[in-house]
Design a protein around this motif. Structure first.
Motif, PDB file in Angstrom:
ATOM      1  N   UNK A  11       0.844  -1.192   0.000  1.00 58.20           N
ATOM      2  CA  UNK A  11       0.000   0.000   0.000  1.00 58.20           C
ATOM      3  C   UNK A  11       0.883   1.247   0.000  1.00 58.20           C
ATOM      4  N   UNK A  12       0.556   2.177  -0.881  1.00 55.04           N
ATOM      5  CA  UNK A  12       1.355   3.386  -1.019  1.00 55.04           C
ATOM      6  C   UNK A  12       1.301   4.239   0.240  1.00 55.04           C
ATOM      7  N   UNK A  13       2.472   4.814   0.581  1.00 56.17           N
ATOM      8  CA  UNK A  13       2.574   5.722   1.723  1.00 56.17           C
ATOM      9  C   UNK A  13       2.908   7.148   1.302  1.00 56.17           C
ATOM     10  N   UNK A  14       3.175   7.370   0.029  1.00 53.99           N
ATOM     11  CA  UNK A  14       3.606   8.688  -0.439  1.00 53.99           C
ATOM     12  C   UNK A  14       2.664   9.164  -1.533  1.00 53.99           C
ATOM     13  N   UNK A  15       2.779  10.450  -1.839  1.00 52.62           N
ATOM     14  CA  UNK A  15       1.992  11.067  -2.903  1.00 52.62           C
ATOM     15  C   UNK A  15       2.902  11.959  -3.730  1.00 52.62           C
ATOM     16  N   UNK A  16       2.399  12.375  -4.862  1.00 60.04           N
ATOM     17  CA  UNK A  16       3.175  13.250  -5.739  1.00 60.04           C
ATOM     18  C   UNK A  16       3.456  14.567  -5.007  1.00 60.04           C
ATOM     19  N   UNK A  17       4.715  14.977  -5.065  1.00 67.81           N
ATOM     20  CA  UNK A  17       5.126  16.203  -4.390  1.00 67.81           C
ATOM     21  C   UNK A  17       5.802  15.981  -3.054  1.00 67.81           C
ATOM     22  N   UNK A  18       5.731  14.757  -2.523  1.00 70.05           N
ATOM     23  CA  UNK A  18       6.374  14.469  -1.241  1.00 70.05           C
ATOM     24  C   UNK A  18       7.894  14.416  -1.400  1.00 70.05           C
ATOM     25  N   UNK A  19       8.558  14.815  -0.344  1.00 69.79           N
ATOM     26  CA  UNK A  19      10.024  14.703  -0.263  1.00 69.79           C
ATOM     27  C   UNK A  19      10.360  13.532   0.647  1.00 69.79           C
ATOM     28  N   UNK A  20      11.229  12.645   0.176  1.00 66.37           N
ATOM     29  CA  UNK A  20      11.553  11.435   0.925  1.00 66.37           C
ATOM     30  C   UNK A  20      13.052  11.377   1.186  1.00 66.37           C
ATOM     31  N   UNK A  21      13.406  10.578   2.202  1.00 68.26           N
ATOM     32  CA  UNK A  21      14.804  10.356   2.559  1.00 68.26           C
ATOM     33  C   UNK A  21      15.245   8.977   2.085  1.00 68.26           C
ATOM     34  N   UNK A  22      16.537   8.772   2.019  1.00 65.79           N
ATOM     35  CA  UNK A  22      17.092   7.489   1.608  1.00 65.79           C
ATOM     36  C   UNK A  22      16.704   6.418   2.625  1.00 65.79           C
ATOM     37  N   UNK A  23      16.177   5.316   2.123  1.00 62.56           N
ATOM     38  CA  UNK A  23      15.758   4.232   3.001  1.00 62.56           C
ATOM     39  C   UNK A  23      14.349   4.383   3.538  1.00 62.56           C
ATOM     40  N   UNK A  24      13.646   5.454   3.195  1.00 59.67           N
ATOM     41  CA  UNK A  24      12.274   5.652   3.674  1.00 59.67           C
ATOM     42  C   UNK A  24      11.325   4.735   2.914  1.00 59.67           C
ATOM     43  N   UNK A  25      10.394   4.164   3.642  1.00 57.02           N
ATOM     44  CA  UNK A  25       9.445   3.236   3.020  1.00 57.02           C
ATOM     45  C   UNK A  25       8.476   4.005   2.129  1.00 57.02           C
ATOM     46  N   UNK A  26       8.295   3.514   0.911  1.00 51.72           N
ATOM     47  CA  UNK A  26       7.322   4.099  -0.017  1.00 51.72           C
ATOM     48  C   UNK A  26       5.989   3.357   0.026  1.00 51.72           C
ATOM     49  N   UNK A  27       6.030   2.104   0.436  1.00 51.63           N
ATOM     50  CA  UNK A  27       4.810   1.309   0.604  1.00 51.63           C
ATOM     51  C   UNK A  27       4.908   0.558   1.924  1.00 51.63           C
ATOM     52  N   UNK A  28       3.781   0.036   2.367  1.00 52.97           N
ATOM     53  CA  UNK A  28       3.767  -0.784   3.572  1.00 52.97           C
ATOM     54  C   UNK A  28       3.073  -2.101   3.271  1.00 52.97           C
ATOM     55  N   UNK A  29       3.438  -3.115   4.039  1.00 54.00           N
ATOM     56  CA  UNK A  29       2.865  -4.449   3.848  1.00 54.00           C
ATOM     57  C   UNK A  29       1.707  -4.641   4.815  1.00 54.00           C
ATOM     58  N   UNK A  30       0.530  -4.972   4.260  1.00 55.22           N
ATOM     59  CA  UNK A  30      -0.653  -5.236   5.085  1.00 55.22           C
ATOM     60  C   UNK A  30      -1.138  -6.671   4.933  1.00 55.22           C
ATOM     61  N   UNK A  31      -0.359  -7.502   4.265  1.00 60.10           N
ATOM     62  CA  UNK A  31      -0.691  -8.912   4.087  1.00 60.10           C
ATOM     63  C   UNK A  31       0.603  -9.715   4.090  1.00 60.10           C
ATOM     64  N   UNK A  32       0.531 -11.012   4.361  1.00 64.26           N
ATOM     65  CA  UNK A  32       1.763 -11.815   4.482  1.00 64.26           C
ATOM     66  C   UNK A  32       2.645 -11.794   3.241  1.00 64.26           C
ATOM     67  N   UNK A  33       2.044 -11.834   2.042  1.00 68.93           N
ATOM     68  CA  UNK A  33       2.841 -11.885   0.828  1.00 68.93           C
ATOM     69  C   UNK A  33       3.153 -10.503   0.259  1.00 68.93           C
ATOM     70  N   UNK A  34       2.955  -9.468   1.050  1.00 67.61           N
ATOM     71  CA  UNK A  34       3.339  -8.125   0.624  1.00 67.61           C
ATOM     72  C   UNK A  34       4.746  -7.811   1.109  1.00 67.61           C
ATOM     73  N   UNK A  35       5.491  -7.112   0.258  1.00 72.39           N
ATOM     74  CA  UNK A  35       6.850  -6.700   0.587  1.00 72.39           C
ATOM     75  C   UNK A  35       6.974  -5.211   0.275  1.00 72.39           C
ATOM     76  N   UNK A  36       7.418  -4.392   1.213  1.00 69.73           N
ATOM     77  CA  UNK A  36       7.518  -2.958   0.944  1.00 69.73           C
ATOM     78  C   UNK A  36       8.711  -2.631   0.047  1.00 69.73           C
ATOM     79  N   UNK A  37       8.636  -1.460  -0.571  1.00 67.43           N
ATOM     80  CA  UNK A  37       9.768  -0.913  -1.325  1.00 67.43           C
ATOM     81  C   UNK A  37      10.172   0.398  -0.664  1.00 67.43           C
ATOM     82  N   UNK A  38      11.427   0.790  -0.865  1.00 67.74           N
ATOM     83  CA  UNK A  38      11.992   1.943  -0.169  1.00 67.74           C
ATOM     84  C   UNK A  38      12.648   2.900  -1.164  1.00 67.74           C
TER      85      UNK A  38
END
Length: 757
Positions: A56-83
């Motif tokens: 599930x997405x955690x960011x939106x267009x226009x957001x400023x992110x840091x290195x290693x910050x999660x862009x998505x979160x896992x809400x199910x067992x077979x979900x894997x976040x990206x950073x």
């Protein structure tokens, strides 16, 4: 178990079926260290880079992110976040072409680096042995680690098993030609890899740890032995070079002698396998709190001027990596992601690298010529001999082309690891793996549709059962309520009597409504039946009226018509005079019959006055008949002459219809000859009927006179009235017949005069 370890220590391994020995071509990159690259202009990060569901997405267009910050979160067992691989700004979130054999597009996050490469806060673990298994698994999951050597299965799911593990196998075989990423990673980071192996050892607690590596990597073998020489539990297994030694089932069979059956997970045999690059990522995640944001990629091929292994940030476009390794712009023809055996051609060089990308191949025309055209299969059987999964590639290809999915399942299509050995040895240059991939995709799609249909069926059946259950409960509730009401009504109390009365009244209302609706239906049916004859009569009347109008328009001799009308008027006047004298005679007669009672006189006057309209009507009818006859005589004198009077006898039965015709003749002077004869016949028939009626009434008068003494005063009044009415009607009928005869004679006389003229 001891025999397996003894064989390994002696350097004796098992042999899997098939396999090939293609040219390795590893010398292009295995002598150069791993190179770090500058930041690209943009990073395109796919939301899903693994087997399972996208996060599930955690960011939106226009957001400023840091290195290693999660862009998505896992809400199910077979979900894997990206950073986020670096710090920067999110400029777009849309569909973008991804690394897939079919060139599919999926949701991607576009990040523009700010150049600062600023990290988020990290928590360094000094001693991972102090952490619990659950904490270690949680750190692996939060770091977004998935298998980096194959299909990308989520690592935290794979290691979170309750089975008793005998062997933890670390796959460092790297059997694909050209690829040297794992080789260089082991040489430069053997210590970190060992930390990752120890973390897995703490989680799985296996009996032995087997590191499988091919004998064409001497420097990597030496580095691993140096790191593990003091650990008896870990065995470095140097295997002969054979493709595809790096396949999961093939490596398990080579090291342990156990074959993994179709549809069976290795954990069921007490075995778990992890890639050597995955061990490095696990150590980075647990110890350094570094998520999976980069990996080593071999960029090779004779079309490049500087082929080498590089540290590539996830999401880096392929075009950027090729440019860094000296790929000429005009030579962009064949770009392969993966090795030459299991890789696939890219539709665009803007495709980003993902967690499972281990190689980018830019071959020259000499390495991959274009003149290899697919021809018909010659059934040589070499593909079956080379297949490491012991399948029948030739039959699989036939069934795939025919889209016979049932047969493909029988042939165990999904046991194919898509190694490409069958296509490599095929003398007909048939791209067998391509057919298998397409068939697998179609079968997966059909299974998804079947699953959706089954779920819909289950929902429908559940709803149906729920409705039936609710209906049954409702019926039971009503039944209990009826029984309780009946018990109350039979109790004999005052309230029970009131309830009985209310029920009886309700039943009566229902019965009344039913009867009313039934009567309404009967009335509507009756009215419908009555409407039909009425409509027919109206139609007949309209037709007659139209015929009369046509006859009137055709009537000639206006002068003769005028004389006929004069004669008819004279006859009508005489009839009226006779009617007036008849009325006066009727009044005298009624006065002389019973003068002793005033009430009787009043009663008698009423029926007498009621007979006057009838007499007037009859007189008018007679005059109309005479008038019509006169017109008939005039008309026939110019056409056919007199017609026989015998026709009048044939029409005596049409009394009611002729009455209507006679009344209309009074206002319509142009009556035709047929209706004139009918009118005369009707007048004659009525005279006879009235005469018979008068005889009947006379007999009644005699009977009433004989019993007058016994009757009351009221009865006498009625008798007088009847006698008076009978007498008046008899005289009027007689006079009407006389007037009709006179009119008829005059009409004949006029007819003769007209003939003489």
């Amino acid at each position: 178990m001891e025999s397996v370890i003894e064989r390994i220590e002696r350097g004796q391994f098992w042999q899997f079926h098939g396999g090939i020995h293609p040219p390795e071509m590893k010398f292009l990159t295995n002598e150069k260290p791993i190179r770090s690259l500058p930041l690209p202009e943009k990073l395109v990060i796919p939301v899903q880079q693994h087997i399972g569901e996208p996060g599930d997405l955690l960011v939106a267009v226009g957001d400023t992110v840091l290195k290693g910050q999660a862009l998505t979160k896992a809400s199910a067992p077979l979900m894997v976040p990206v950073h986020a691989p670096t710090s920067g700004k999110i400029t777009n979130i849309n569909l973008h072409v991804i690394a897939h054999p079919s060139g599919l597009s999926e949701l991607c996050v576009t990040l523009v680096p700010d150049g600062e490469d600023k990290w988020r806060d990290r928590h360094i673990t000094k001693n991972f042995h102090e952490l619990s298994k659950d904490t270690l698994i949680e750190k692996i999951a939060d770091a977004g680690i998935s298998g980096m050597g194959g299909a990308g299965f989520p690592t935290h799911v794979k290691v979170n098993t309750q089975a008793q593990i005998n062997y933890l196998i670390i796959n460092a075989a790297e059997c694909e030609p050209y690829i040297t990423a794992d080789d260089l990673l082991v040489r430069e980071n053997a210590g970190t890899i060992l930390d990752g192996i120890n973390i897995l050892d703490k989680i799985l607690e296996p009996a032995f740890i087997l590191i499988g590596i091919e004998d064409n990597k001497p420097l990597a073998i030496e580095a691993l032995r140096r790191q593990t020489q003091d650990i008896d539990k870990i065995k470095v297994c140097v295997l002969p070079t054979q493709y595809p030694m790096g396949g999961e089932k093939q490596l398990i069979q080579a090291l342990t002698g156990q074959e993994v059956a179709s549809g069976v997970l290795p954990s069921a045999l007490g075995i778990v396998m992890q890639n050597i690059a995955t061990c490095f990522a696990i150590a980075e995640a647990v110890i350094s709190d570094t998520p999976l944001i980069k990996r080593v990629i071999t960029v090779s091929g004779q079309a490049l001027s500087k082929p080498q292994n590089v540290w590539a940030l996830l999401g880096t476009p392929v075009s950027f990596l090729l440019k860094q390794c000296g790929y000429p712009e005009q030579a962009k023809k064949h770009i392969i992601m993966g090795g030459p055996m299991m890789g696939f051609s890219l539709a665009s060089d803007e495709i980003p690298v993902v967690k499972t990308t281990n190689c980018l191949l830019a071959p020259s025309e000499k390495e991959i010529p274009d003149d290899n055209i697919e021809v018909e299969c010659i059934r040589c059987g070499q593909c079956a001999d080379a297949c490491p999964a012991q399948l029948l590639p030739q039959e699989l290809q036939w069934s795939a082309k025919a889209q016979d999915y049932d047969q493909l399942n029988k042939l165990n299509l999904f046991d194919c690891i898509e190694c490409g050995a069958c296509a490599y040895v095929c003398p007909s240059y048939i791209p067998l793996v391509h057919y298998y991939r397409v068939a697998k995709a179609e079968i997966r799609e059909q299974k998804l549709l079947d699953i959706k249909a089954e779920k819909a069926k289950q929902r429908f059946e559940a709803r149906k059962a729920r409705l039936e259950r609710d209906k049954r409960i409702r019926e039971e509730k009503h039944k209990k309520a009826a029984e309780a009401r009946k018990a109350r009504m039979n109790s004999g109390t005052k309230e029970a009597n009131k309830e009985k009365s209310a029920v009886a009244a309700a039943l009566a209302r229902v019965q009344a409504k039913k009867q009313q609706s039934a009567s309404n239906n009967e009335q509507s049916e009756t009215s419908d039946n009555e409407k039909s004859p009425v409509a027919a009569a109206i139609a007949r009347a309209k037709a007659k009226k139209a015929a009369k109008q046509n006859t009137t328009e055709q009537a000639p001799n206006a002068g003769e018509n005028k004389s006929s009308r004069v004669a008819a008027a004279v006859a009508k006047a005489k009839a009226k005079k006779m009617q007036n004298s008849t009325n006066s005679t009727d009044i005298k007669t009624s006065d002389s019959i019973r003068p002793e009672n005033k009430q009787t006189e009043e009663t008698t006057e009423q029926p007498t006055s009621s007979t006057q309209p009838e007499n007037d009507k009859k007189a008018r009818i007679a005059a109309a008949v005479a008038k019509a006859k006169a017109k008939k005589a005039q008309t026939s004198a110019h056409t056919k002459g007199d017609e026989p009077e015998g026709h009048s006898k044939d029409n005596t039965q049409k009394t009611e219809s002729v009455d209507t015709t006679e009344q209309s003749s009074t206002s319509n002077q142009a009556e035709n000859d047929k209706k004139t004869r009918i009118a005369a016949a009707v007048a004659k028939a009525k005279a006879k009927a009235k005469k018979a009626q008068n005889n009947t009434h006379a007999s009644k008068v005699d009977a009433l006179d004989s019993n007058s003494k016994d009757n009351t005063q009221k009865s006498e009044s009625v008798d007088t009235t009847e006698q008076t009415s009978v007498s008046a009607e008899t005289d009027n009928d007689k006079k009407a017949r006389i007037a009709a005869a006179v009119a008829k004679a005059k009409a004949k006389k006029q007819q003769k005069n007209s003939k003489a003229k």
